[in-house]
Structure formats: C-alpha cells, structure tokens
Design a protein around this motif. Sequence first.
Motif, mmCIF file in Angstrom:
data_model
loop_
_atom_site.group_PDB
_atom_site.id
_atom_site.type_symbol
_atom_site.label_atom_id
_atom_site.label_comp_id
_atom_site.label_asym_id
_atom_site.label_seq_id
_atom_site.Cartn_x
_atom_site.Cartn_y
_atom_site.Cartn_z
ATOM 1 N N UNK A 1 0.821 -1.206 0.000
ATOM 2 C CA UNK A 1 0.000 0.000 0.000
ATOM 3 C C UNK A 1 0.856 1.257 0.000
ATOM 4 N N UNK A 2 1.903 1.264 0.806
ATOM 5 C CA UNK A 2 2.778 2.439 0.873
ATOM 6 C C UNK A 2 3.473 2.673 -0.464
ATOM 7 N N UNK A 3 3.943 1.609 -1.100
ATOM 8 C CA UNK A 3 4.600 1.757 -2.398
ATOM 9 C C UNK A 3 3.645 2.308 -3.455
ATOM 10 N N UNK B 1 -10.204 0.926 -4.085
ATOM 11 C CA UNK B 1 -11.154 -0.182 -4.076
ATOM 12 C C UNK B 1 -10.797 -1.335 -3.139
ATOM 13 N N UNK B 2 -9.625 -1.286 -2.541
ATOM 14 C CA UNK B 2 -9.278 -2.222 -1.472
ATOM 15 C C UNK B 2 -9.458 -3.689 -1.810
ATOM 16 N N UNK C 1 5.841 -5.730 -10.835
ATOM 17 C CA UNK C 1 7.290 -6.005 -10.778
ATOM 18 C C UNK C 1 8.063 -4.775 -10.299
ATOM 19 N N UNK C 2 7.543 -3.594 -10.609
ATOM 20 C CA UNK C 2 8.194 -2.361 -10.185
ATOM 21 C C UNK C 2 8.168 -2.215 -8.661
ATOM 22 N N UNK C 3 7.174 -2.827 -8.012
ATOM 23 C CA UNK C 3 7.101 -2.751 -6.544
ATOM 24 C C UNK C 3 7.625 -4.039 -5.896
ATOM 25 N N UNK D 1 -2.069 -12.337 -3.859
ATOM 26 C CA UNK D 1 -1.843 -13.108 -2.627
ATOM 27 C C UNK D 1 -1.279 -12.204 -1.524
ATOM 28 N N UNK D 2 -0.254 -11.444 -1.868
ATOM 29 C CA UNK D 2 0.423 -10.616 -0.863
ATOM 30 C C UNK D 2 -0.440 -9.431 -0.415
ATOM 31 N N UNK D 3 -1.142 -8.824 -1.368
ATOM 32 C CA UNK D 3 -1.963 -7.663 -1.024
ATOM 33 C C UNK D 3 -3.174 -8.090 -0.203
ATOM 34 N N UNK D 4 -3.724 -9.239 -0.518
ATOM 35 C CA UNK D 4 -4.849 -9.761 0.260
ATOM 36 C C UNK D 4 -4.426 -10.012 1.709
ATOM 37 N N UNK D 5 -3.242 -10.583 1.905
ATOM 38 C CA UNK D 5 -2.732 -10.844 3.256
ATOM 39 C C UNK D 5 -2.458 -9.534 3.990
#
Length: 292
Positions: free
Chosen positions: A4-6, A27-28, A55-57, A67-71
């Motif tokens: 989120x910060x990136x 939209x979370x 890939x940039x983040x 997967x990572x954003x959901x977690x």
Amino acid sequence: MNIRTQLELEDHFTDSEKEIARYILTNGKDVVKDSISTLAEKTYTSPATIVRLTKKIGLEGYNDFRIRYSAELEKLSLSDNEIDVNFPFTKESSYEEIMNNLILLSHQTLEHTKSLLDEKVLQKVVKMMKKARIIDLYGTENSLLAAALFQNKMTRIGKNVDMRSLDGSQTFLASASAPDHLAIVISYSGETENVIRWVKILKSKHTPLIAITSLGDNQLSRYADIIISTDTREKLFHKIAPFSSILSIEYILSVIYCCYFQEDYDGHLDHKISFDKMSDKRPAHLLKDEND
C-alpha cells in the motif's frame, strides 16, 4: 515497505501505472477478486502494464500481488466497530459524533499499538538507553513533535537527550555521533530521503539505532538494530490528518520512558521533583502549599 505504501508513493510510476495504483488503493479488497484482464478493463490499461507495475514494486507478477496484497489488507483490516483512521468523521458528522469518534479512534489506536509491542524488545531498548552516554532523536515534521515531548520527559530525570528540528542540523547531529550514542529514529513510512541519509551516516559512525516505524519492510528497518512497529492502518496521503500515527508514536515513546523510569524509580522520581522545583517560576509560598 508494504504494498500500500509503495502504491501511494508512486515512485517512478508512469501515468498509466499511477491510474492502476490509485484504483487499487480506492477499491481495497474488491481488487484482489478481479482477474488481471478485469482490472485492466476497469483502469483502461492493459495486463502488460499491470504486470510491469507489480514487478516495479518488487513482486513477481499479478498473482503474487493478489496473494500478498490480500494478506496485507487482512492484517490492516478494520473490524465492524472500528473507526476509520484516515477519515474518522465525514462532512455530515455532528460535533458530538466527531468527539465520540476521536475517543474511539484513540482507544483503538492504542490497543493496536500495544499488540505490536514486545516486552523483550522493550527490555533491550532500556538496556541500550542505560548504556548510552547520549540519546539522539531523529525525525521529520509531525514525528518531531512526539520526539520533543520524549526529550522533555527524559531531560527532567537527568538523561542527556539531544534533538534538532532542522534537516541540516540533524545531518550535523548524525555526523557528530559515536558508538557511545544511541539513535532513536522515527519515520512512519521508513522511506523519507533525509531519514535514510541520516541512518547511513549513523551506521558509518557505528551508532546503535532504534527505529520506530510502520509494520513491514522499509529502508529504515534494514539499518536498525531494533525495530518498534507503530499502528500501520493509516495511509500516507489520503487522510484528514495523522491522528493515528502520531498517537501511536507518542504512546510508544511514553512506554519507553516509563520502562526506563522504572529501572531506578525512586532516583528518577527524586531527580524529576528536584528539577521541577528548580525550574518552577511560581512564588515559593505557592510551592510550599502544594507540597503540604
């Protein structure tokens, strides 16, 4: 640094990538349900652009992002009765609602912050503080307000704590540091350019470093000997004010002060009372009445 910060920072993003990032932030949880083609359609971009952004983040691709954003969202999610830390009131809110919501926000922020604190880490922090000849505080803008309160408390119990309010002065402070100093560096994002410049100098001076920063990986945390995490539900930019982050930082510093104070409770209390009496400008007879 968390995803989120990136996305909020938009560092080296193209215009299309910025559009995708802003859509995701707005939209979370709904975003992670979308396929890459659906997200591309909704943002008027292309699957290839979305992959480049992920890939940039630092992610492997869109599936890795989901997967990572959901977690991450799960970790930062609000329960039904929690106040939104970014928008604790709306333009329709009454004064009564604002007052009530801020009380709830304060309570919830403190509970979240407490859940991130570790007694063993606090013990290490106190040990480092006792060993240090000087404690130097570093931060920017709002974090310096919390740091100033901490400095005031520590000075009153006889501990040498130094801080500077100007960026250039903080660079000089870091340059004058040494192994017998202790640096406490406060940065919510952990990515501020000046902060990273200071910690690089501090590491070159072999100064022990405690970072107070947001939960997750960031540049500051990579340089720290000890990391203390703040409540990280607050967004960097899209908010009314930094209510939660500053309260979280103030609470952490107050806990550190109290734990340090307790190590020599009677001695610190005597020192503080003596300091307060010496610096109090009220007439002597008023002080006498207060102590009777």
